[in-house]
Design a protein around this motif. Structure first.
Motif, PDB file in Angstrom:
ATOM      1  N   SER A  32     -81.850 -38.986  -6.168  1.00 21.11           N
ATOM      2  CA  SER A  32     -82.430 -37.681  -5.869  1.00 21.11           C
ATOM      3  C   SER A  32     -81.515 -36.590  -6.428  1.00 21.11           C
ATOM      4  CB  SER A  32     -82.628 -37.503  -4.362  1.00 21.11           C
ATOM      5  OG  SER A  32     -81.398 -37.575  -3.694  1.00 21.11           O
ATOM      6  N   THR A  33     -81.999 -35.369  -6.357  1.00 24.92           N
ATOM      7  CA  THR A  33     -81.259 -34.206  -6.841  1.00 24.92           C
ATOM      8  C   THR A  33     -81.060 -33.242  -5.679  1.00 24.92           C
ATOM      9  OG1 THR A  33     -82.156 -34.379  -9.074  1.00 24.92           O
ATOM     10  CG2 THR A  33     -81.386 -32.212  -8.396  1.00 24.92           C
ATOM     11  N   LEU A  34     -79.852 -32.633  -5.616  1.00 27.45           N
ATOM     12  CA  LEU A  34     -79.569 -31.607  -4.616  1.00 27.45           C
ATOM     13  C   LEU A  34     -78.746 -30.515  -5.272  1.00 27.45           C
ATOM     14  CD1 LEU A  34     -78.783 -31.706  -0.989  1.00 27.45           C
ATOM     15  CD2 LEU A  34     -77.005 -30.729  -2.437  1.00 27.45           C
ATOM     16  N   GLY A  35     -79.127 -29.264  -5.008  1.00 27.73           N
ATOM     17  CA  GLY A  35     -78.376 -28.154  -5.562  1.00 27.73           C
ATOM     18  C   GLY A  35     -78.552 -26.891  -4.762  1.00 27.73           C
ATOM     19  N   GLU A  36     -77.749 -25.888  -5.092  1.00 25.56           N
ATOM     20  CA  GLU A  36     -77.879 -24.568  -4.477  1.00 25.56           C
ATOM     21  C   GLU A  36     -78.477 -23.619  -5.507  1.00 25.56           C
ATOM     22  OE1 GLU A  36     -75.353 -20.927  -2.424  1.00 25.56           O
ATOM     23  OE2 GLU A  36     -74.387 -22.888  -2.627  1.00 25.56           O
ATOM     24  N   VAL A  37     -79.487 -22.896  -5.069  1.00 25.61           N
ATOM     25  CA  VAL A  37     -80.178 -21.922  -5.908  1.00 25.61           C
ATOM     26  C   VAL A  37     -79.935 -20.542  -5.312  1.00 25.61           C
ATOM     27  CG1 VAL A  37     -82.426 -21.136  -6.757  1.00 25.61           C
ATOM     28  CG2 VAL A  37     -81.962 -23.593  -6.553  1.00 25.61           C
ATOM     29  N   ILE A  38     -79.584 -19.588  -6.164  1.00 25.46           N
ATOM     30  CA  ILE A  38     -79.451 -18.200  -5.741  1.00 25.46           C
ATOM     31  C   ILE A  38     -80.484 -17.385  -6.506  1.00 25.46           C
ATOM     32  CG2 ILE A  38     -77.974 -16.154  -5.674  1.00 25.46           C
ATOM     33  CD1 ILE A  38     -75.593 -18.085  -5.400  1.00 25.46           C
ATOM     34  N   VAL A  39     -81.389 -16.759  -5.753  1.00 21.87           N
ATOM     35  CA  VAL A  39     -82.397 -15.886  -6.356  1.00 21.87           C
ATOM     36  C   VAL A  39     -81.899 -14.461  -6.174  1.00 21.87           C
ATOM     37  CG1 VAL A  39     -84.822 -15.198  -6.388  1.00 21.87           C
ATOM     38  CG2 VAL A  39     -84.204 -17.555  -5.752  1.00 21.87           C
ATOM     39  N   ASN A  40     -81.722 -13.760  -7.287  1.00 12.39           N
ATOM     40  CA  ASN A  40     -81.178 -12.399  -7.254  1.00 12.39           C
ATOM     41  C   ASN A  40     -82.126 -11.426  -6.549  1.00 12.39           C
ATOM     42  OD1 ASN A  40     -78.867 -13.177  -8.630  1.00 12.39           O
ATOM     43  ND2 ASN A  40     -79.737 -12.714 -10.628  1.00 12.39           N
ATOM     44  N   PRO A  41     -81.585 -10.347  -5.985  1.00 13.01           N
ATOM     45  CA  PRO A  41     -82.413  -9.352  -5.303  1.00 13.01           C
ATOM     46  C   PRO A  41     -83.558  -8.846  -6.177  1.00 13.01           C
ATOM     47  CG  PRO A  41     -80.103  -8.919  -4.876  1.00 13.01           C
ATOM     48  CD  PRO A  41     -80.152 -10.005  -5.919  1.00 13.01           C
ATOM     49  N   GLY A  42     -84.752  -8.817  -5.574  1.00 14.05           N
ATOM     50  CA  GLY A  42     -85.922  -8.302  -6.278  1.00 14.05           C
ATOM     51  C   GLY A  42     -86.421  -9.188  -7.400  1.00 14.05           C
ATOM     52  N   ARG A  43     -85.918 -10.410  -7.503  1.00 13.19           N
ATOM     53  CA  ARG A  43     -86.296 -11.308  -8.606  1.00 13.19           C
ATOM     54  C   ARG A  43     -86.923 -12.579  -8.044  1.00 13.19           C
ATOM     55  NH1 ARG A  43     -84.158  -9.477 -13.587  1.00 13.19           N
ATOM     56  NH2 ARG A  43     -85.837 -10.801 -14.311  1.00 13.19           N
TER      57      ARG A  43
END
Length: 135
Positions: A32-43
């Motif tokens: 499986s795959t595991l990661g951290e995603v950061i979505v920028n403000p307003g995006r």
């Protein structure tokens, strides 16, 4: 096996960034795959799907809007979990001025490889801190 964020590359996009901590190609025996995603403000990231894998999204912090299966968007915030079956279209948008931090898994792993073809990808080598600029 121990994986430190400093030891994996950072995938940066116009909408945010990802660090994949466990993938079948990087961790021997991983399925499986595991990661951290950061979505920028307003995006956010555009509507897409993962034909061969289900996705689970866990919201570490922040708030946003989530669409699953071309349905009506709904609010997500810290502590929420979203399950996306294989092949189902979805999108995630940060609706605030703070980063939206997510833990994401793919089962089976491997769907993360598709992101390597994204036209807005910048790959930052392990240990290198990405510099963020607002356009």
């Amino acid at each position: 096996m121990h994986v430190s964020p400093d030891n994996v590359p950072t995938m940066a996009f116009d909408w945010g960034s990802i660090k994949w901590f466990v993938t079948p190609s990087a961790v021997e025996g991983a399925s499986s795959t595991l990661g951290e995603v950061i979505v920028n403000p307003g995006r956010g990231h555009a509507r897409h799907n993962h034909p061969a894998a289900e996705e689970i999204i866990y919201v570490i912090s922040g708030e946003g809007r989530q669409m699953v299966d071309d349905g009506e968007e709904f609010a997500i915030r810290e502590g929420d979990t979203v399950h996306i079956p294989a092949g189902v279209y979805h999108s995630t948008y940060n609706t605030t001025w703070r980063p939206l931090r997510l833990i994401v898994t793919y089962t089976p792993g491997g769907e993360e490889k598709a992101l390597e073809a994204a036209p807005d990808l910048t790959l930052h080598e392990p240990g290198r801190v990405a510099e963020w600029r607002q356009a």
